[in-house]
Design a protein around this motif. Sequence first.
Motif, PDB file in Angstrom:
ATOM      1  N   PRO A 162       0.814  -1.206   0.000  1.00 55.12           N
ATOM      2  CA  PRO A 162       0.000   0.000   0.000  1.00 55.12           C
ATOM      3  C   PRO A 162       0.848   1.256   0.000  1.00 55.12           C
ATOM      4  CG  PRO A 162      -0.039  -1.076   2.151  1.00 55.12           C
ATOM      5  CD  PRO A 162       0.619  -2.034   1.203  1.00 55.12           C
ATOM      6  N   ALA A 163       0.277   2.331  -0.582  1.00 57.06           N
ATOM      7  CA  ALA A 163       1.027   3.580  -0.739  1.00 57.06           C
ATOM      8  C   ALA A 163       1.525   4.116   0.594  1.00 57.06           C
ATOM      9  CB  ALA A 163       0.153   4.620  -1.439  1.00 57.06           C
ATOM     10  N   GLU A 164       0.774   3.867   1.679  1.00 58.83           N
ATOM     11  CA  GLU A 164       1.153   4.401   2.978  1.00 58.83           C
ATOM     12  C   GLU A 164       2.525   3.891   3.413  1.00 58.83           C
ATOM     13  OE1 GLU A 164      -1.702   3.167   2.164  1.00 58.83           O
ATOM     14  OE2 GLU A 164      -3.227   4.686   2.597  1.00 58.83           O
ATOM     15  N   SER A 165       2.934   2.700   2.930  1.00 58.99           N
ATOM     16  CA  SER A 165       4.231   2.149   3.310  1.00 58.99           C
ATOM     17  C   SER A 165       5.352   2.720   2.464  1.00 58.99           C
ATOM     18  CB  SER A 165       4.209   0.621   3.188  1.00 58.99           C
ATOM     19  OG  SER A 165       4.061   0.232   1.835  1.00 58.99           O
ATOM     20  N   ASN A 209      -2.569   5.889 -11.977  1.00 60.74           N
ATOM     21  CA  ASN A 209      -3.041   4.849 -11.049  1.00 60.74           C
ATOM     22  C   ASN A 209      -4.508   4.467 -11.238  1.00 60.74           C
ATOM     23  OD1 ASN A 209      -0.492   4.823  -9.692  1.00 60.74           O
ATOM     24  ND2 ASN A 209      -1.094   6.680  -8.627  1.00 60.74           N
ATOM     25  N   VAL A 210      -5.018   4.538 -12.465  1.00 61.69           N
ATOM     26  CA  VAL A 210      -6.440   4.258 -12.665  1.00 61.69           C
ATOM     27  C   VAL A 210      -6.754   2.757 -12.728  1.00 61.69           C
ATOM     28  CG1 VAL A 210      -6.920   6.460 -13.781  1.00 61.69           C
ATOM     29  CG2 VAL A 210      -6.217   4.506 -15.180  1.00 61.69           C
ATOM     30  N   ILE A 211      -5.730   1.935 -12.973  1.00 56.43           N
ATOM     31  CA  ILE A 211      -5.941   0.491 -13.000  1.00 56.43           C
ATOM     32  C   ILE A 211      -5.479  -0.133 -11.684  1.00 56.43           C
ATOM     33  CG2 ILE A 211      -5.444  -1.663 -14.203  1.00 56.43           C
ATOM     34  CD1 ILE A 211      -7.144   0.314 -15.782  1.00 56.43           C
ATOM     35  N   VAL A 212      -4.267   0.168 -11.260  1.00 58.12           N
ATOM     36  CA  VAL A 212      -3.723  -0.278  -9.985  1.00 58.12           C
ATOM     37  C   VAL A 212      -3.146   0.938  -9.277  1.00 58.12           C
ATOM     38  CG1 VAL A 212      -2.028  -1.762  -8.847  1.00 58.12           C
ATOM     39  CG2 VAL A 212      -3.133  -2.542 -10.959  1.00 58.12           C
ATOM     40  N   PRO A 213      -3.588   1.266  -8.069  1.00 56.89           N
ATOM     41  CA  PRO A 213      -4.598   0.618  -7.243  1.00 56.89           C
ATOM     42  C   PRO A 213      -6.002   0.616  -7.843  1.00 56.89           C
ATOM     43  CG  PRO A 213      -3.404   2.279  -5.984  1.00 56.89           C
ATOM     44  CD  PRO A 213      -2.994   2.423  -7.396  1.00 56.89           C
TER      45      PRO A 213
END
Length: 249
Positions: free
Chosen positions: A9-12, A191-195
């Motif tokens: 996840p982006a937070e990491s 990032n429209v596909i992943v996440p």
Amino acid sequence: MSTKPNSPPAESWALDGREVDLLHYIYNRPDIKEIRGNPKKVLSAIDTYNIEFSFLMNIGATKGEFITNIIAERKPSVMIELGGYIGYSAILFGDAIRKNGGKQYLSIEKNPEMAAIADRLVELAGLRDYVRIIVGSSSEVLRELITETKEIEAVELIFIDHWQELYRPDLWLLEELDGLKPDKSVLLADNVIVPGTPDYLEWIQATTPEAKREILSRSNFGSLKPNPDLVYDSHVQEFDTHIGHVGLP
């Protein structure tokens, strides 16, 4: 454009001190005098830190080149960015705006710490006259730019790269404010596909006003006033395992 599948996840990846550490790394480099005033060398220093020390959520060379080519083709006077992070894209695209005769790159970043870091790196790159970092939420700043200060009459080119759940609401806000013009406005969304941003893609890829009204019939859009009559010419651009979306109303 998207991050790699099965990524953490982006937070990491951010807001753990690495961004401040990046500033110390750059300003303590022995070649800091050569870096100063040179956007390309500032970006190279960020890339080196990204490879040798800590990952940074930057646009990267491949997707960056794709967008700078669009800037060269469209030659916008002003470009807007939603989500500035540490200023990598602001430096890369702001420099492209300058080289193609544009006036300004407006980078909207809600986190004041990230905005401060971006501001220092923009200053280091010598782009102060072309890049402006604006601290605030995307919706508040867009309203201010379009309806209050009237700095923006119509969006020429916008890069959407903040929180995915805000992509569609901010697009709807731009429609409500009449900030998007057919054959004049280009949307670039990362990032429209992943996440993934399925609600944003559903809206922007709907091909008729009737299809858009059907989406609205089952959506909660609160006080926003989306424009179902604004249909986009959109496509998804792939970069190896990375995917990008371009929208043209």
